[in-house]
Design a protein around this motif. Sequence first.
Motif, PDB file in Angstrom:
ATOM      1  N   PHE A  36       0.847  -1.188   0.000  1.00  0.00           N
ATOM      2  CA  PHE A  36       0.000   0.000   0.000  1.00  0.00           C
ATOM      3  C   PHE A  36       0.885   1.241   0.000  1.00  0.00           C
ATOM      4  O   PHE A  36       1.561   1.532   0.984  1.00  0.00           O
ATOM      5  CB  PHE A  36      -0.924  -0.005   1.224  1.00  0.00           C
ATOM      6  N   ARG A  37       0.894   1.942  -1.115  1.00  0.00           N
ATOM      7  CA  ARG A  37       1.739   3.126  -1.261  1.00  0.00           C
ATOM      8  C   ARG A  37       0.881   4.378  -1.106  1.00  0.00           C
ATOM      9  O   ARG A  37      -0.130   4.542  -1.788  1.00  0.00           O
ATOM     10  CB  ARG A  37       2.425   3.116  -2.628  1.00  0.00           C
ATOM     11  N   GLU A  38       1.312   5.251  -0.227  1.00  0.00           N
ATOM     12  CA  GLU A  38       0.532   6.466   0.008  1.00  0.00           C
ATOM     13  C   GLU A  38       0.812   7.493  -1.089  1.00  0.00           C
ATOM     14  O   GLU A  38       1.962   7.756  -1.428  1.00  0.00           O
ATOM     15  CB  GLU A  38       0.830   7.058   1.377  1.00  0.00           C
ATOM     16  N   ILE A  39      -0.260   8.085  -1.642  1.00  0.00           N
ATOM     17  CA  ILE A  39      -0.135   9.102  -2.692  1.00  0.00           C
ATOM     18  C   ILE A  39      -0.958  10.339  -2.327  1.00  0.00           C
ATOM     19  O   ILE A  39      -1.403  11.078  -3.202  1.00  0.00           O
ATOM     20  CB  ILE A  39      -0.573   8.560  -4.068  1.00  0.00           C
ATOM     21  N   THR A  40      -1.155  10.570  -1.040  1.00  0.00           N
ATOM     22  CA  THR A  40      -2.051  11.622  -0.573  1.00  0.00           C
ATOM     23  C   THR A  40      -1.586  13.010  -1.013  1.00  0.00           C
ATOM     24  O   THR A  40      -0.477  13.433  -0.674  1.00  0.00           O
ATOM     25  CB  THR A  40      -2.137  11.617   0.960  1.00  0.00           C
ATOM     26  N   PRO A  41      -2.428  13.755  -1.746  1.00  0.00           N
ATOM     27  CA  PRO A  41      -2.084  15.135  -2.083  1.00  0.00           C
ATOM     28  C   PRO A  41      -2.587  16.108  -1.015  1.00  0.00           C
ATOM     29  O   PRO A  41      -3.324  15.719  -0.092  1.00  0.00           O
ATOM     30  CB  PRO A  41      -2.832  15.358  -3.405  1.00  0.00           C
ATOM     31  N   GLU A  42      -2.205  17.350  -1.154  1.00  0.00           N
ATOM     32  CA  GLU A  42      -2.641  18.402  -0.242  1.00  0.00           C
ATOM     33  C   GLU A  42      -4.168  18.498  -0.216  1.00  0.00           C
ATOM     34  O   GLU A  42      -4.824  18.458  -1.246  1.00  0.00           O
ATOM     35  CB  GLU A  42      -2.051  19.742  -0.700  1.00  0.00           C
ATOM     36  N   ASN A  43      -4.717  18.613   0.982  1.00  0.00           N
ATOM     37  CA  ASN A  43      -6.162  18.824   1.219  1.00  0.00           C
ATOM     38  C   ASN A  43      -7.026  17.597   0.941  1.00  0.00           C
ATOM     39  O   ASN A  43      -8.249  17.672   1.016  1.00  0.00           O
ATOM     40  CB  ASN A  43      -6.710  19.999   0.407  1.00  0.00           C
ATOM     41  N   TYR A  44      -6.405  16.472   0.610  1.00  0.00           N
ATOM     42  CA  TYR A  44      -7.195  15.259   0.349  1.00  0.00           C
ATOM     43  C   TYR A  44      -7.986  14.866   1.599  1.00  0.00           C
ATOM     44  O   TYR A  44      -7.473  14.879   2.710  1.00  0.00           O
ATOM     45  CB  TYR A  44      -6.265  14.106  -0.042  1.00  0.00           C
ATOM     46  N   MET A  62      -8.158  12.924  -8.882  1.00  0.00           N
ATOM     47  CA  MET A  62      -9.178  13.806  -8.330  1.00  0.00           C
ATOM     48  C   MET A  62      -9.633  13.258  -6.982  1.00  0.00           C
ATOM     49  O   MET A  62      -9.555  12.049  -6.733  1.00  0.00           O
ATOM     50  CB  MET A  62     -10.358  13.928  -9.293  1.00  0.00           C
ATOM     51  N   TRP A  63     -10.135  14.145  -6.130  1.00  0.00           N
ATOM     52  CA  TRP A  63     -10.559  13.721  -4.794  1.00  0.00           C
ATOM     53  C   TRP A  63     -11.527  14.740  -4.220  1.00  0.00           C
ATOM     54  O   TRP A  63     -11.692  15.837  -4.764  1.00  0.00           O
ATOM     55  CB  TRP A  63      -9.350  13.586  -3.868  1.00  0.00           C
ATOM     56  N   SER A  64     -12.155  14.377  -3.112  1.00  0.00           N
ATOM     57  CA  SER A  64     -13.069  15.282  -2.415  1.00  0.00           C
ATOM     58  C   SER A  64     -12.382  15.897  -1.208  1.00  0.00           C
ATOM     59  O   SER A  64     -11.587  15.246  -0.518  1.00  0.00           O
ATOM     60  CB  SER A  64     -14.334  14.544  -1.967  1.00  0.00           C
ATOM     61  N   GLU A  65     -12.710  17.165  -0.984  1.00  0.00           N
ATOM     62  CA  GLU A  65     -12.182  17.924   0.144  1.00  0.00           C
ATOM     63  C   GLU A  65     -13.337  18.353   1.043  1.00  0.00           C
ATOM     64  O   GLU A  65     -14.502  18.315   0.641  1.00  0.00           O
ATOM     65  CB  GLU A  65     -11.430  19.167  -0.351  1.00  0.00           C
ATOM     66  N   GLY A  66     -13.004  18.797   2.252  1.00  0.00           N
ATOM     67  CA  GLY A  66     -14.032  19.279   3.170  1.00  0.00           C
ATOM     68  C   GLY A  66     -14.781  18.134   3.833  1.00  0.00           C
ATOM     69  O   GLY A  66     -14.379  16.980   3.766  1.00  0.00           O
ATOM     70  N   GLY A  67     -15.888  18.465   4.481  1.00  0.00           N
ATOM     71  CA  GLY A  67     -16.706  17.473   5.165  1.00  0.00           C
ATOM     72  C   GLY A  67     -17.965  17.160   4.385  1.00  0.00           C
ATOM     73  O   GLY A  67     -18.648  18.066   3.903  1.00  0.00           O
ATOM     74  N   TRP A  68     -18.291  15.878   4.267  1.00  0.00           N
ATOM     75  CA  TRP A  68     -19.393  15.489   3.376  1.00  0.00           C
ATOM     76  C   TRP A  68     -20.753  15.982   3.852  1.00  0.00           C
ATOM     77  O   TRP A  68     -21.704  16.055   3.062  1.00  0.00           O
ATOM     78  CB  TRP A  68     -19.408  13.980   3.168  1.00  0.00           C
ATOM     79  N   THR A  69     -20.860  16.339   5.108  1.00  0.00           N
ATOM     80  CA  THR A  69     -22.138  16.852   5.598  1.00  0.00           C
ATOM     81  C   THR A  69     -22.218  18.372   5.527  1.00  0.00           C
ATOM     82  O   THR A  69     -23.259  18.951   5.819  1.00  0.00           O
ATOM     83  CB  THR A  69     -22.370  16.435   7.059  1.00  0.00           C
ATOM     84  N   GLY A  70     -21.119  19.028   5.150  1.00  0.00           N
ATOM     85  CA  GLY A  70     -21.072  20.474   5.235  1.00  0.00           C
ATOM     86  C   GLY A  70     -20.994  21.189   3.908  1.00  0.00           C
ATOM     87  O   GLY A  70     -20.904  20.568   2.840  1.00  0.00           O
ATOM     88  N   PRO A  71     -20.994  22.521   3.955  1.00  0.00           N
ATOM     89  CA  PRO A  71     -20.994  23.330   2.732  1.00  0.00           C
ATOM     90  C   PRO A  71     -19.648  23.365   2.015  1.00  0.00           C
ATOM     91  O   PRO A  71     -19.574  23.788   0.867  1.00  0.00           O
ATOM     92  CB  PRO A  71     -21.368  24.728   3.253  1.00  0.00           C
ATOM     93  N   ASP A  72     -18.567  22.929   2.686  1.00  0.00           N
ATOM     94  CA  ASP A  72     -17.246  23.000   2.074  1.00  0.00           C
ATOM     95  C   ASP A  72     -16.888  21.753   1.268  1.00  0.00           C
ATOM     96  O   ASP A  72     -15.773  21.636   0.764  1.00  0.00           O
ATOM     97  CB  ASP A  72     -16.185  23.244   3.144  1.00  0.00           C
ATOM     98  N   TYR A  73     -17.827  20.808   1.134  1.00  0.00           N
ATOM     99  CA  TYR A  73     -17.541  19.606   0.355  1.00  0.00           C
ATOM    100  C   TYR A  73     -17.326  20.004  -1.097  1.00  0.00           C
ATOM    101  O   TYR A  73     -18.102  20.784  -1.669  1.00  0.00           O
ATOM    102  CB  TYR A  73     -18.692  18.617   0.480  1.00  0.00           C
ATOM    103  N   SER A  74     -16.271  19.473  -1.722  1.00  0.00           N
ATOM    104  CA  SER A  74     -15.884  19.932  -3.044  1.00  0.00           C
ATOM    105  C   SER A  74     -14.906  18.940  -3.658  1.00  0.00           C
ATOM    106  O   SER A  74     -14.487  17.979  -3.016  1.00  0.00           O
ATOM    107  CB  SER A  74     -15.239  21.324  -2.950  1.00  0.00           C
ATOM    108  N   VAL A  75     -14.525  19.186  -4.909  1.00  0.00           N
ATOM    109  CA  VAL A  75     -13.620  18.298  -5.634  1.00  0.00           C
ATOM    110  C   VAL A  75     -12.428  19.097  -6.160  1.00  0.00           C
ATOM    111  O   VAL A  75     -12.600  20.175  -6.738  1.00  0.00           O
ATOM    112  CB  VAL A  75     -14.340  17.596  -6.809  1.00  0.00           C
ATOM    113  N   ALA A  76     -11.221  18.564  -5.969  1.00  0.00           N
ATOM    114  CA  ALA A  76      -9.997  19.157  -6.491  1.00  0.00           C
ATOM    115  C   ALA A  76      -9.225  18.101  -7.276  1.00  0.00           C
ATOM    116  O   ALA A  76      -9.603  16.926  -7.301  1.00  0.00           O
ATOM    117  CB  ALA A  76      -9.146  19.721  -5.349  1.00  0.00           C
TER     118      ALA A  76
END
Length: 317
Positions: free
Chosen positions: A189-197, A213-227
């Motif tokens: 298992f190789r970690e490839i975590t980018p910033e804000n993941y 691509m990945w999701s940022e923020g909290g899934w229940t909140g207004p800051d949920y987003s994709v980078a």
Amino acid sequence: MSGFSINAQEGAANPVHNNNPVFEGWYADPEGIIFDNKYWIYPTYSAPYDKQVFFDAFSSPDLVHWTKHEKVLDTTSVKWAKRAVWAPSIIKKGDKYFLFFGANDIQSDEEYGGIGVAVASRPEGPFKDYLGKPLIDKFHNGAQPIDQFVFRDADGKHYLIYGGWKHCNIAQLNDDFTGFIPFENGEIFREITPENYVEGPFMFIRDGKYYFMWSEGGWTGPDYSVAYAIADSPMGPFKRIDKILQQDMDIATGAGHHSVIKVPRKDRWYIVYHRRPLDETDRNSRETCIDEMHFDDNGFILPVKITVEGVKSDPLE
């Protein structure tokens, strides 16, 4: 398995558009893919965890008219999955369809659950447990074993990219998807975590480049987003470029946990994602939507405009 048709644009002013959401019901974490000249979407059934114990799937010839395939996988077929299955990811290999899923929402290595695999001979199932146990049942590199995405590289190798709790791993699947092939240095298992993941990884190739691509923020909140990030290898390194999908307070909140569909033989792309209607506050009130995704001349993804109109009819050739 029988399905029933859903015409999401009935009554709409423009008959060539389907309204967002693309089908009725609370569904999240949608994976869009093309099988047998049809568009398919495999979402999470968005409900309290003890009721979130099955997957429905949806198919369409044109992104407008959808057929619902009920309970393509149910935890009655996965004895170790006691609650909360979500974020399905599917791929066809040979004549079989393999559905990867998270189950039980484990919070530590002492709890039983993680990422499982189910198999079927048709995209609409019925899917049955493939291994009789989780494929990944432990926290590796700090990654909760959830939000799995199976990625086929250009050379035919298959990778599982996954992880919650702000950590993302990649692992090479073996030929029959029963386990993994270690990397050259012996790690699995190789970690490839980018910033804000945070969670919800997805990968595709365009013009020889790997888009992660990945999701940022909290899934229940207004800051949920994709980078997203771009690299020359599925191993990265992935340096965050920008956020490309987020809420629009005129339309919906919490836009995130997406997938991407490329139309075969064309440079046409769609982003499939979930969002929360403006008048909904329940965390599980999430609906699946599709909008167009575009690139600039340098290959960067342009910010996606989330819409009510959705996308035009786009039959597969």
